[in-house]
Motif scaffolding. Sequence first.
Motif, mmCIF file in Angstrom:
data_model
loop_
_atom_site.group_PDB
_atom_site.id
_atom_site.type_symbol
_atom_site.label_atom_id
_atom_site.label_comp_id
_atom_site.label_asym_id
_atom_site.label_seq_id
_atom_site.Cartn_x
_atom_site.Cartn_y
_atom_site.Cartn_z
ATOM 1 N N TYR A 1 0.802 -1.216 0.000
ATOM 2 C CA TYR A 1 0.000 0.000 0.000
ATOM 3 C C TYR A 1 0.841 1.276 0.000
ATOM 4 O O TYR A 1 0.317 2.361 -0.265
ATOM 5 C CB TYR A 1 -0.909 0.032 1.235
ATOM 6 N N GLU A 2 2.117 1.166 0.304
ATOM 7 C CA GLU A 2 2.933 2.344 0.573
ATOM 8 C C GLU A 2 3.747 2.794 -0.641
ATOM 9 O O GLU A 2 4.406 1.988 -1.294
ATOM 10 C CB GLU A 2 3.863 2.077 1.749
ATOM 11 N N GLN A 3 3.697 4.080 -0.909
ATOM 12 C CA GLN A 3 4.522 4.706 -1.940
ATOM 13 C C GLN A 3 5.435 5.711 -1.232
ATOM 14 O O GLN A 3 5.029 6.809 -0.873
ATOM 15 C CB GLN A 3 3.652 5.409 -2.988
ATOM 16 N N GLU A 4 6.665 5.329 -1.048
ATOM 17 C CA GLU A 4 7.614 6.152 -0.298
ATOM 18 C C GLU A 4 8.269 7.194 -1.208
ATOM 19 O O GLU A 4 8.525 6.936 -2.384
ATOM 20 C CB GLU A 4 8.693 5.272 0.346
ATOM 21 N N PHE A 5 8.539 8.362 -0.649
ATOM 22 C CA PHE A 5 9.239 9.406 -1.386
ATOM 23 C C PHE A 5 9.869 10.380 -0.401
ATOM 24 O O PHE A 5 9.571 10.358 0.800
ATOM 25 C CB PHE A 5 8.289 10.143 -2.342
ATOM 26 N N THR A 6 10.771 11.190 -0.885
ATOM 27 C CA THR A 6 11.427 12.202 -0.055
ATOM 28 C C THR A 6 11.316 13.558 -0.742
ATOM 29 O O THR A 6 11.158 13.649 -1.959
ATOM 30 C CB THR A 6 12.908 11.870 0.179
ATOM 31 N N PHE A 7 11.398 14.612 0.031
ATOM 32 C CA PHE A 7 11.412 15.967 -0.519
ATOM 33 C C PHE A 7 12.103 16.902 0.461
ATOM 34 O O PHE A 7 12.270 16.583 1.645
ATOM 35 C CB PHE A 7 9.996 16.457 -0.833
ATOM 36 N N TYR A 8 12.525 18.022 -0.052
ATOM 37 C CA TYR A 8 13.228 19.028 0.746
ATOM 38 C C TYR A 8 12.352 20.260 0.881
ATOM 39 O O TYR A 8 11.864 20.806 -0.115
ATOM 40 C CB TYR A 8 14.552 19.401 0.080
ATOM 41 N N LYS A 9 12.105 20.677 2.099
ATOM 42 C CA LYS A 9 11.226 21.814 2.349
ATOM 43 C C LYS A 9 11.614 22.465 3.674
ATOM 44 O O LYS A 9 11.911 21.757 4.655
ATOM 45 C CB LYS A 9 9.758 21.345 2.405
ATOM 46 N N LYS A 10 11.607 23.776 3.699
ATOM 47 C CA LYS A 10 11.902 24.507 4.933
ATOM 48 C C LYS A 10 13.235 24.077 5.536
ATOM 49 O O LYS A 10 13.349 23.822 6.739
ATOM 50 C CB LYS A 10 10.769 24.339 5.946
ATOM 51 N N ARG A 11 14.242 23.961 4.660
ATOM 52 C CA ARG A 11 15.599 23.594 5.062
ATOM 53 C C ARG A 11 15.658 22.249 5.774
ATOM 54 O O ARG A 11 16.453 22.018 6.677
ATOM 55 C CB ARG A 11 16.210 24.675 5.967
ATOM 56 N N GLN A 12 14.771 21.356 5.355
ATOM 57 C CA GLN A 12 14.714 20.036 5.994
ATOM 58 C C GLN A 12 14.372 18.979 4.962
ATOM 59 O O GLN A 12 13.584 19.201 4.045
ATOM 60 C CB GLN A 12 13.645 20.051 7.101
ATOM 61 N N ASN A 13 14.996 17.813 5.098
ATOM 62 C CA ASN A 13 14.644 16.663 4.271
ATOM 63 C C ASN A 13 13.535 15.875 4.955
ATOM 64 O O ASN A 13 13.634 15.562 6.147
ATOM 65 C CB ASN A 13 15.861 15.756 4.059
ATOM 66 N N PHE A 14 12.501 15.565 4.218
ATOM 67 C CA PHE A 14 11.366 14.821 4.751
ATOM 68 C C PHE A 14 11.270 13.455 4.073
ATOM 69 O O PHE A 14 11.426 13.345 2.861
ATOM 70 C CB PHE A 14 10.059 15.568 4.515
ATOM 71 N N SER A 15 11.003 12.441 4.882
ATOM 72 C CA SER A 15 10.645 11.117 4.365
ATOM 73 C C SER A 15 9.136 10.975 4.514
ATOM 74 O O SER A 15 8.598 11.119 5.615
ATOM 75 C CB SER A 15 11.356 10.013 5.155
ATOM 76 N N ALA A 16 8.465 10.714 3.400
ATOM 77 C CA ALA A 16 7.003 10.686 3.401
ATOM 78 C C ALA A 16 6.507 9.423 2.717
ATOM 79 O O ALA A 16 7.254 8.740 2.009
ATOM 80 C CB ALA A 16 6.456 11.920 2.698
ATOM 81 N N VAL A 17 5.221 9.122 2.936
ATOM 82 C CA VAL A 17 4.634 7.900 2.378
ATOM 83 C C VAL A 17 3.190 8.156 1.980
ATOM 84 O O VAL A 17 2.360 8.527 2.818
ATOM 85 C CB VAL A 17 4.670 6.731 3.392
ATOM 86 N N ASN A 18 2.887 7.982 0.700
ATOM 87 C CA ASN A 18 1.488 7.926 0.268
ATOM 88 C C ASN A 18 0.959 6.525 0.513
ATOM 89 O O ASN A 18 1.702 5.543 0.420
ATOM 90 C CB ASN A 18 1.364 8.231 -1.229
ATOM 91 N N VAL A 19 -0.325 6.409 0.832
ATOM 92 C CA VAL A 19 -0.967 5.109 0.990
ATOM 93 C C VAL A 19 -1.979 4.953 -0.139
ATOM 94 O O VAL A 19 -2.923 5.743 -0.257
ATOM 95 C CB VAL A 19 -1.661 4.972 2.360
#
Length: 305
Positions: A80-98
């Motif tokens: 179910y998980e679609q993992e991705f990363t992005f950079y925002k507000k001087r921070q790297n984020f690890s995120a997951v769509n379901v």
Amino acid sequence: MLKYLFLITLHCALFSFEGSSQTKESASLFNEADLLKHLKSLSSDAFEGRRTGTQGAEKARKYIINQFHALEVLPFAKNYEQEFTFYKKRQNFSAVNVLGMIKGSESPKKYIVISAHYDHEGIKMGKIYNGADDNASGLSALFSFAEYFQKNPPKHSVVLAAFDGEELGLQGSKYFVQSGVLLHTSIGCNLNMDMISRSDKKELFAVGTAYNETLKSIVSTTKRIEGFNLVAGHDGYDGMANWTYSSDHGNFHKKDIPFLYFGVDDHKDYHEPTDDFENIHPEFYINAVKTIISVFEQVDTSKSF
């Protein structure tokens, strides 16, 4: 003898009543109590505001996956998980769509994406921003759609998308449409739900009709529920604030994919720690989900998508 006849007649009447009650219940679109229960749970302090990359977001993700599995929603890919990363507000984020999927009965290679973001603002200055309306309301509606599909299989294939990172720049939907997991030409329409559980004026807006004549016709002909108003607008052509890019539907629009965004006007608790379950309008919320399902039914049967 008459006594026994009376008892038999009473028993038959009760059986008939139970049968009619069950028939009525089975004909309902979804369990309304469960809809409210999901919203209350997901907007509780236990999920710590569901900010992207936090333990609260992970708890929400597990909750979504458990519900999809229980409601027989298939994983869109291997899981179910679609993992991705992005950079925002001087921070790297690890995120997951379901992402879940229901295979279409007639047009399995054409998709309708029904979406809602599950992230919110998290914890700020020691206060939890629970995001009941924004957007536990849209997320919980995804489960009602899944329940509805158990008895009403869609003609098109449906992706139920719980997007992450919406509050940080529509990141989840951006990754989804750019990832190539679905060809843009295979997506017939996006129905996006973001803030659908409260309105003092009892108004739910449908954004996107200005860009597509078929969707304009569908929204205008959708049967109205008494005391509930579905209003087309906020497309940038009617003097109201332009919501074309205000939520995840914006990334579909950028790819020329038809969309409808369902949402309410901002309220005093928008992006405040007071956006709690106690402040939603349950009857309005239930009617909103019923109405969005009615719109979907017309989209699903339309040959334009």
